[in-house]
Design a protein around this motif. Structure first.
Motif, short mmCIF file in Angstrom:
data_model
loop_
_atom_site.label_atom_id
_atom_site.label_comp_id
_atom_site.label_asym_id
_atom_site.label_seq_id
_atom_site.Cartn_x
_atom_site.Cartn_y
_atom_site.Cartn_z
N GLY A 160 -4.68 -21.36 1.69
CA GLY A 160 -3.46 -22.60 1.41
C GLY A 160 -3.55 -24.11 0.64
N GLU A 161 -4.74 -24.25 2.01
CA GLU A 161 -4.59 -25.91 1.25
C GLU A 161 -6.49 -26.10 0.85
N GLY A 162 -6.78 -27.46 0.42
CA GLY A 162 -7.98 -27.78 -0.09
C GLY A 162 -8.22 -26.79 -0.89
N ASP A 163 -9.68 -26.94 -0.17
CA ASP A 163 -10.27 -25.69 -1.20
C ASP A 163 -10.56 -23.73 -0.73
N SER A 164 -9.21 -23.86 -0.04
CA SER A 164 -9.40 -22.10 0.67
C SER A 164 -7.98 -21.70 0.44
N THR A 165 -7.75 -21.77 -1.05
CA THR A 165 -6.36 -21.06 -1.50
C THR A 165 -7.38 -20.41 -2.51
N ALA A 166 -6.23 -19.04 -2.73
CA ALA A 166 -6.37 -18.22 -3.56
C ALA A 166 -7.09 -18.57 -5.08
N HIS A 167 -6.58 -19.16 -6.24
CA HIS A 167 -6.68 -20.08 -7.09
C HIS A 167 -8.33 -20.36 -7.02
N SER A 168 -8.33 -21.40 -5.71
CA SER A 168 -9.78 -22.55 -5.55
C SER A 168 -11.28 -20.75 -5.83
#
Length: 377
Positions: free
Chosen positions: A11-19
């Motif tokens: 859920g933060e940085g590059d570890s989001t669903a969008h990313s």
């Protein structure tokens, strides 16, 4: 090579669903997702998992360091093939969150957490077998798995011996881990995977079948619920409690029982088989059948040619001694082919056709075994 790193709090940085979804949209073919995360937002984890599931190509998830909490079901549910790096770890637990509010609000929050935990447990059950309740029990205990234990439990398909474990020094990433009961696998008790009975055994069998020395294979064979039920039914075992050891033991008993058959019964069975086989139709390869037909045809042709030659010799002799006229040659040849003995008798009964002047004949020399003129052999 298509590669995505999930090395942050979920859920933060590059570890989001969008990313993750944005990265997948630029890729085609195989994708490798490398994971080392202590977990994070449960719903972000579900969204990342589903993004990986919906990708049209083959997805390999590799746990490089630790896949805990939400990171665990991203790895397990998002990968077509799930691999553990040597010395990596995986952790499952009940969903949790910081809470404040009145009794009604806290009761609702508790119900929401229970529902989320049940949903997560079903992800583990879908991968490794067992029931949701069985996995909920392991989650409540906060169960940590080493790389090999994750494979044995059926949560991973094998160990990626080409990868090295990753360790993070980022305090932001591991701040979340302070909420866990144990600091890691070394601090936690051994996974109580006997709770899932036969499913643990199935995981061990899968590990053997997949051959961990070849972790990059495309497929990850395993028993389905239906296959396990059918196998145990055939062996007269209880599908709910049987293990792979029970299956192996039963198969060995069946083999041993077969060896105990007396020689007499074996001989009887053999003779019965042979007798049946003797009456059974024989299947011949098409090419061999053509060769057989050609050989038969050649044999028939050669025989016909020999018969024709014999007929010609007899009829030619009859023509020489005047029993048959040259114009009748083909007719007598055909007659000879139909009935050799009858044709010869008919030709010998015929009168000689006059063809020399009177006074020029010569009687045969019987003492020299000369063939008498007018005799067809």
């Amino acid at each position: 090579m298509n590669e995505i790193l999930i090395y942050d709090v979920i859920g933060e940085g590059d570890s989001t669903a969008h990313s993750v979804r944005k990265q997948l949209s630029t890729m085609t073919g195989k994708v490798t997702v490398r994971i080392s995360s202590p977990g994070g937002d449960a719903y972000q984890g579900v969204a990342i998992m589903n993004a990986l599931r919906n990708y049209p190509g083959h997805v390999t998830t590799i746990v490089d360091g630790v896949a805990a909490s939400a990171a665990s079901y991203i790895a397990i549910g998002g990968g077509t093939t799930v691999l553990m790096a040597p010395h990596s770890e995986l952790m499952i637990h009940e969903a949790f969150r910081a809470a404040n509010g009145n009794a009604t609000q806290l009761e609702k929050m508790a119900a929401d957490l229970d529902r989320v935990s049940a949903n997560i447990a079903s992800i583990y059950a879908d991968k490794a077998g067992g029931t949701r309740d069985q996995w909920r029990t392991l989650m409540k205990e906060e169960t940590w798995f080493s790389a090999r234990e994750a494979v044995e439990a059926g949560l991973a398909n094998g160990i990626d011996r080409h990868s090295a474990a990753v360790a993070h020094n980022d305090t932001k990433v591991y701040a979340l881990a302070q909420n866990y009961r144990y600091t890691g696998r070394d601090d936690a008790p051994e996974p109580n995977i006997n709770r899932i009975g036969r499913n643990r055994a199935m995981g061990i069998f899968d590990s053997f079948a997949r051959n961990e020395e070849q972790p990059n294979q495309e497929t990850s064979p395993s028993f389905t619920e239906e296959q396990w039920a059918e196998l145990t039914e055939l062996l007269n075992l209880d599908a709910a409690t049987a293990t792979i050891d029970d299956v192996l033991a039963t198969v060995k008993d069946i083999i041993e029982a077969g060896k105990q058959l007396s020689e007499e019964k074996q001989d009887s069975a053999t003779m019965s088989f042979l007798n049946h086989a003797a009456e059974a139709p024989v299947t011949v390869d098409r090419r061999v059948w053509r060769e057989m037909q050609d050989a038969i045809h050649r044999g028939v042709t050669a025989r016909d040619q020999d018969d024709r030659l014999a007929a010609e010799q007899v009829v030619n002799q009859a023509i020489r001694i005047g029993k048959v006229s040259p114009s009748q040659r083909e007719g007598w040849i055909k007659r000879y082919l139909d009935d050799p003995a009858g044709a010869v008798r008919a030709m010998n009964r015929r009168e000689e056709i006059p063809r020399v002047e009177l006074g020029h004949g010569r009687a045969p020399a019987w003492d020299k075994d000369e063939t008498p003129q007018g005799w067809v052999r």
